[in-house]
Enzyme design. Structure first.
Site, PDB file in Angstrom:
ATOM      1  CG  HIS A  38      83.835  86.285  11.639  1.00  0.00           C
ATOM      2  ND1 HIS A  38      83.607  85.283  10.727  1.00  0.00           N
ATOM      3  CD2 HIS A  38      83.030  86.024  12.691  1.00  0.00           C
ATOM      4  CE1 HIS A  38      82.695  84.442  11.210  1.00  0.00           C
ATOM      5  NE2 HIS A  38      82.335  84.884  12.401  1.00  0.00           N
ATOM      6  CD  GLU A 107      83.208  80.578  14.284  1.00  0.00           C
ATOM      7  OE1 GLU A 107      83.933  81.559  14.037  1.00  0.00           O
ATOM      8  OE2 GLU A 107      82.227  80.637  15.046  1.00  0.00           O
ATOM      9  CB  THR A 191      73.284  80.272  16.388  1.00  0.00           C
ATOM     10  OG1 THR A 191      73.905  78.990  16.295  1.00  0.00           O
ATOM     11  CG2 THR A 191      74.306  81.324  16.776  1.00  0.00           C
TER      12      THR A 191
END
Length: 321
Positions: A38, A107, A191
């Site tokens: 991230h 994302e 997930t």
């Protein structure tokens, strides 16, 4: 027997702590480990987001047995696929064969930072499949030039390669991504414990390949403290990936989840120290056909108690699934 993994959650701990955590997980007997990749945390309350690839290099040197894996890297916007291929090949050499490259379509939270815009889901999947093809070609050691709809590569070659190509995992959330994973992946990543995702993966060529799931948990001997921590740091997870892929930053996730209550989080995430509740939360993944399940202990400062408890109680119980 289902393999149980440990997650280095970069959004909730700094780089040195993350390495210490995976060393502890190896010592406790976890079967594998994964790391998030991230640029931002989901919520400001998580408070961290170091560069995952530096952490992986340090983890490779600090451990000897536990497999390492990105969960997941987006090879389309923030990183060019030619650079991802080089990073993955280097990691495999450092880890002496213990590394797997998990890839996904990304994302907005992380990819917006380079100012290239955020494409539609359809375009993101097109970009992902093209990127996987480039990475595969570079893993052969050949000189690669590529001029596609989304990427250009000019006379690229990887000079340090492992003996065997790095296994590629592809994250899925629907039929289109399952088709890419089945065609181009060595394993599938999800997930949610949805059997239909694995069935779609199989239909497109994934039969017999490993399938990896992930589950957040919040261990604490004080259940109320566990629920409060899970709500503070992980309520974003209840939004689902159609939402989570689109929001641009922690403030957006805070606003989108302001009506999520602690009891809503407790219904979705096992909290406390009741062994049966943790086992029952993992069971749907095993029943759906997942071969590996990575656990995420919520709270960067609460890893060691969880790892100690997992070694003594949780891992033996989960291996009976």
């Amino acid at each position: 027997m289902v393999r149980i993994g440990y997650t280095m959650m970069t959004e909730q701990a700094g780089p040195r702590d993350l390495v210490d955590h995976v060393v502890g997980a190896e010592r406790a007997g976890f079967d594998f480990s994964v790391i998030s990749d991230h640029y931002f945390p989901w919520l400001s309350s998580q408070g961290h987001s170091p560069y995952a690839w530096s952490v992986l290099g340090a983890a490779a040197e600090a451990t000897t047995r536990i497999p390492l894996m990105t969960y997941v890297t987006c090879p389309t916007t923030r990183y060019h696929p030619a650079v991802v291929a080089q990073k993955a090949a280097t990691m495999q050499l450092l880890a002496q064969g213990r590394f797997r490259l998990g890839l996904g379509s990304g994302e907005n939270l992380n990819e917006h930072v380079v100012g290239a815009g955020w494409p539609s889901a359809r375009v993101r999947l097109e970009m992902l499949e093209e990127a996987v093809g480039i990475i595969r070609r570079l893993f052969t050691g050949e000189h690669v030039s590529h001029h596609g709809p989304h990427f250009d590569v000019v006379d690229a070659k990887l000079w340090d390669l492992p003996d065997e190509p790095v296994p590629l995992g592809i994250a899925v959330s629907g039929e289109a991504s399952c088709a890419i994973a089945g065609r181009a992946g060595d394993l599938v990543i999800a997930t949610e414990p949805k059997r239909e995702l694995l069935d779609a993966f199989d239909r497109h060529g994934g039969s017999g390949k490993p399938r990896i799931g992930q589950l957040p948990v919040c261990y604490d001997t004080d259940r109320d403290a566990a629920v409060a921590r899970a709500h503070e740091q992980f309520r974003w997870a209840l939004g689902g990936w159609r939402v989570n892929a689109e929001l641009p930053g922690p403030a957006s996730f805070a606003q989108a989840t302001e009506l999520v209550r602690p009891e809503d989080v407790a219904d979705a995430i096992p909290c406390g120290d009741d062994l049966d509740s943790f086992v029952e939360a993992v069971r749907p993944y095993a029943d759906a056909g997942f071969t590996e399940i990575a656990l995420v202990q919520i709270g960067g400062a609460h890893q060691q108690p969880f790892v100690d408890w997992a070694e003594k109680a949780l891992l033996p119980a989960l291996r009976e699934l």
